[in-house]
Write an enzyme that holds these catalytic residues in place. Structure first.
Site, mmCIF file in Angstrom:
data_model
loop_
_atom_site.group_PDB
_atom_site.id
_atom_site.type_symbol
_atom_site.label_atom_id
_atom_site.label_comp_id
_atom_site.label_asym_id
_atom_site.label_seq_id
_atom_site.Cartn_x
_atom_site.Cartn_y
_atom_site.Cartn_z
ATOM 1 N N ASN A 111 0.826 -1.224 0.000
ATOM 2 C CA ASN A 111 0.000 0.000 0.000
ATOM 3 C C ASN A 111 0.854 1.265 0.000
ATOM 4 O O ASN A 111 0.554 2.224 -0.700
ATOM 5 C CB ASN A 111 -0.944 -0.006 1.200
ATOM 6 C CG ASN A 111 -1.906 -1.180 1.162
ATOM 7 O OD1 ASN A 111 -1.977 -1.886 0.157
ATOM 8 N ND2 ASN A 111 -2.628 -1.406 2.243
ATOM 9 N N THR A 156 -16.041 37.939 -31.955
ATOM 10 C CA THR A 156 -16.853 37.572 -30.797
ATOM 11 C C THR A 156 -18.116 36.973 -31.401
ATOM 12 O O THR A 156 -18.549 37.415 -32.474
ATOM 13 C CB THR A 156 -17.218 38.785 -29.912
ATOM 14 O OG1 THR A 156 -18.011 39.685 -30.672
ATOM 15 C CG2 THR A 156 -15.985 39.521 -29.391
ATOM 16 N N HIS A 157 -18.682 35.965 -30.756
ATOM 17 C CA HIS A 157 -19.841 35.234 -31.294
ATOM 18 C C HIS A 157 -19.531 34.667 -32.678
ATOM 19 O O HIS A 157 -20.439 34.492 -33.489
ATOM 20 C CB HIS A 157 -21.080 36.128 -31.385
ATOM 21 C CG HIS A 157 -21.356 36.908 -30.137
ATOM 22 N ND1 HIS A 157 -22.115 36.430 -29.097
ATOM 23 C CD2 HIS A 157 -20.916 38.137 -29.731
ATOM 24 C CE1 HIS A 157 -22.164 37.329 -28.130
ATOM 25 N NE2 HIS A 157 -21.428 38.382 -28.485
ATOM 26 N N SER A 278 -8.397 11.943 -48.622
ATOM 27 C CA SER A 278 -9.615 11.150 -48.533
ATOM 28 C C SER A 278 -9.487 9.953 -49.464
ATOM 29 O O SER A 278 -8.920 10.057 -50.551
ATOM 30 C CB SER A 278 -10.799 12.012 -48.948
ATOM 31 O OG SER A 278 -11.862 11.205 -49.408
ATOM 32 N N LYS A 284 -9.419 16.335 -51.345
ATOM 33 C CA LYS A 284 -9.419 16.634 -49.923
ATOM 34 C C LYS A 284 -8.017 16.680 -49.309
ATOM 35 O O LYS A 284 -7.136 15.903 -49.635
ATOM 36 C CB LYS A 284 -10.239 15.578 -49.156
ATOM 37 C CG LYS A 284 -11.715 15.615 -49.430
ATOM 38 C CD LYS A 284 -12.395 16.910 -49.002
ATOM 39 C CE LYS A 284 -12.532 17.027 -47.506
ATOM 40 N NZ LYS A 284 -13.503 16.096 -46.950
ATOM 41 N N GLU A 291 -8.111 17.692 -35.411
ATOM 42 C CA GLU A 291 -9.396 17.057 -35.087
ATOM 43 C C GLU A 291 -9.206 15.991 -34.010
ATOM 44 O O GLU A 291 -10.013 15.861 -33.087
ATOM 45 C CB GLU A 291 -10.002 16.406 -36.333
ATOM 46 C CG GLU A 291 -10.567 17.392 -37.330
ATOM 47 C CD GLU A 291 -10.978 16.695 -38.623
ATOM 48 O OE1 GLU A 291 -11.940 15.918 -38.606
ATOM 49 O OE2 GLU A 291 -10.308 16.928 -39.650
ATOM 50 N N TYR A 318 -6.371 2.073 2.510
ATOM 51 C CA TYR A 318 -6.270 1.530 1.156
ATOM 52 C C TYR A 318 -7.453 0.626 0.831
ATOM 53 O O TYR A 318 -7.916 -0.157 1.652
ATOM 54 C CB TYR A 318 -4.969 0.725 0.987
ATOM 55 C CG TYR A 318 -4.848 0.145 -0.410
ATOM 56 C CD1 TYR A 318 -4.335 0.893 -1.455
ATOM 57 C CD2 TYR A 318 -5.306 -1.146 -0.692
ATOM 58 C CE1 TYR A 318 -4.260 0.380 -2.739
ATOM 59 C CE2 TYR A 318 -5.239 -1.668 -1.973
ATOM 60 C CZ TYR A 318 -4.717 -0.901 -2.991
ATOM 61 O OH TYR A 318 -4.652 -1.406 -4.266
ATOM 62 N N LYS A 326 -4.516 3.903 -12.117
ATOM 63 C CA LYS A 326 -3.348 3.909 -13.007
ATOM 64 C C LYS A 326 -3.635 3.984 -14.489
ATOM 65 O O LYS A 326 -3.018 4.774 -15.211
ATOM 66 C CB LYS A 326 -2.458 2.707 -12.693
ATOM 67 C CG LYS A 326 -1.567 2.985 -11.519
ATOM 68 C CD LYS A 326 -0.912 1.743 -10.995
ATOM 69 C CE LYS A 326 -0.924 1.727 -9.494
ATOM 70 N NZ LYS A 326 -2.278 1.633 -8.893
HETATM 71 N N1 ARG Z 1 -1.554 -3.288 -7.448
HETATM 72 C C1 ARG Z 1 -2.031 -2.594 -6.293
HETATM 73 C C2 ARG Z 1 -2.464 -1.177 -6.678
HETATM 74 O O1 ARG Z 1 -2.148 -0.772 -7.734
HETATM 75 C C3 ARG Z 1 -0.948 -2.530 -5.278
HETATM 76 C C4 ARG Z 1 -1.402 -2.473 -3.850
HETATM 77 C C5 ARG Z 1 -2.099 -3.689 -3.470
HETATM 78 N N2 ARG Z 1 -2.335 -3.781 -2.097
HETATM 79 C C6 ARG Z 1 -3.145 -4.694 -1.609
HETATM 80 N N3 ARG Z 1 -3.239 -4.763 -0.348
HETATM 81 N N4 ARG Z 1 -3.835 -5.487 -2.380
HETATM 82 O O2 ARG Z 1 -3.149 -0.500 -5.951
#
Ligand code: ARG
Length: 464
Positions: A111, A156-157, A278, A284, A291, A318, A326
């Site tokens: 953690n 503007t607008h 295109s 084109k 975009e 945690y 992530k």
């Molecule tokens: N892979 C976990 C995360 O990204 C790591 C921590 C996991 N801790 C646990 N007690 N399961 O959060």
């Protein structure tokens, strides 16, 4: 199938599908460098505090360096059953150096380890984002300087409003990016706080030295509450919010470029190398790149919403939900960096059609405010001057001409205050030069903006 590092209290091994569901190795392997860096600092601290022997620490560090080399070289095999980067590295270490590897996790939990890795990763990546912001800003200043004389209608607008310098318009984006840069500086400051030493949530019974680790890893501060240290994802929320605002800026710039390179505007032409054709329509030349930048803005904002929602009702400390942070931040980082880099290229390669911009200014009434201001300077109250100018616009539209085409006689029919200098007063150059208030569009003000912008880049470029 691999033995779990936490398998002691279990009778059965984990279900295959559950393994796959809860594994994060597929994406958190990106943080292998940070994970190893953090573990080396931790091992050194454990030895310095006499918690493990110097000999074990040496073996651990050498083993970790070796694993780092293997991963760098693409010679490391990640195992889903080992869940995440932390356990993949630890298992490999123990396989490599034996019992000493098993001592590395003393006084540490995944953690606080995952929090540490993510802080280190974000701290490094934020600098990269800032560097790319500076690169795009540099292209904007260069384009402003190169097109210093070019006049365009300001809107503007989305209606032509007043003549401005194209350089002034570009520099508005420079200013937005300046604020973005500062926001990422804030993200950096919050990423620069060290969580390690929090243990799973409550601290540890071992006599650790958090200052030592913070110094090894060059952290500016240390979390002062262990529960907060493992639960805090504010710095990631701040990153995603800074990234979202930045993407909104890039999206607005992209939107303008897309408009500008349409036939309807015709203000710029993008480099052939930055456009696509295109499959069906041979004529084109499409602005796919801006975009896509505009389009990718949605997913970054989406990642911000996702993480806010994930964290919103989480009890301390945690929870596995936090693993969901992530993929969003990695994708947002990739998207932001790529979008900044391509936007810089687009600006660098963009050809400015000064004559077409000029025509858009000439064949319109964006000098009507200047006509009113002229009368005000001759003593007429602004409201009356506005009325007279409005009538002159109406009169011109009726005759299919522009203000510049009217004779002095015609002007004087609407107000005796008009003199021979009126034609000069409503020329685009005069209109622009006259807006010399601080931060205005005059040549003088824009030159000052360009100088200040270069100074700013020089200052922060050296810092970064
Ligand atoms: N892979 C976990 C995360 O990204 C790591 C921590 C996991 N801790 C646990 N007690 N399961 O959060």
């Amino acid at each position: 199938m691999s033995e779990k590092l936490w398998g002691g209290r279990f009778e059965k091994s984990t279900d295959e599908m559950i393994n796959e569901f809860q594994a994060s190795i597929g994406f958190d392997k990106r943080m292998y460098r940070e994970d190893i860096q953090g573990s080396i600092a931790h091992a050194k601290m454990l030895a310095a505090q006499g918690i493990i022997s110097a000999d074990d620490a040496e073996k651990i560090c050498a083993g970790l360096e070796k694993i780092l080399g293997q991963i760098d070289a693409g010679e490391f095999e990640f195992d889903v059953a080992l869940e995440d980067i932390h356990m993949n590295v630890e298992a490999a270490l123990t396989a490599l150096i034996g019992a000493a590897g098993g001592r590395l996790h003393t006084a540490r939990s995944r953690n606080d380890q995952v929090a540490l890795d993510t802080h280190l990763y974000m701290r490094r990546q934020v600098r990269e984002v800032q560097r790319l912001i500076l690169e795009l800003q540099t292209e904007l200043i260069k384009a402003a300087e190169k097109n210093r004389e070019v006049i365009m209608p300001g809107y503007t607008h989305l209606q032509r409003a007043q003549p401005i310098l194209f350089a002034h318009h570009l520099l508005a984006y420079f200013c937005m990016l300046q604020r973005d840069y500062a926001r990422f500086e804030g993200v950096h400051a919050r990423a620069d706080i060290m969580p390690l030493g929090a243990g799973a949530l409550a601290g540890t019974t071992f006599p650790i030295d958090r200052e030592f680790v913070a110094k090894e890893l060059d952290f500016g501060a240390i979390y002062s509450n262990s529960l907060d240290a493992v639960s805090d994802r504010d710095y990631l929320l701040e990153f995603l919010s800074a990234a979202s605002i930045l993407m909104v800026h890039l999206s607005r710039l992209s939107e303008e470029i897309i408009l500008w390179c349409s036939r309807e505007f015709g203000f710029v032409e993008l480099d052939d190398a930055h456009c696509t054709g295109s499959s069906m329509m041979p004529q084109k030349k499409n602005p796919d790149v801006p975009e896509l930048v505009r389009g990718k803005t949605g997913r970054v904002i989406g990642h911000l919403m996702a993480l806010l929602t994930t964290v919103k009702a989480l009890p301390l400390a945690y929870n596995k939900d936090l693993q969901e942070d992530k993929e969003g931040i990695f994708d947002a980082l990739d998207t932001v960096k790529f979008s900044l880099a391509v936007s810089a290229q687009i600006i660098a390669g963009m050809k400015v059609r000064a004559a077409d911009m000029r025509r858009a200014v000439e064949e319109d009434f964006s000098n009507a405010t200047d006509l009113a201001d002229y009368l005000v300077k001759k003593g007429l109250p602004f409201r009356q001057a506005h009325e007279v100018s409005g009538k002159l616009v109406h009169y011109s539209i009726g005759r299919g001409v522009y203000l510049k085409d009217l004779t002095l006689d015609e002007f004087q029919k609407f107000s005796p205050l008009f003199d021979a200098d009126i034609h000069d007063a409503i020329k685009p150059e005069t209109c622009v030069a006259a807006r010399n208030s601080q931060g205005g569009t005059s040549y003088k003000q824009v030159d000052a903006q360009i100088c200040a912008a270069y100074d700013w880049i020089k200052h922060y470029g050296n810092n970064n």
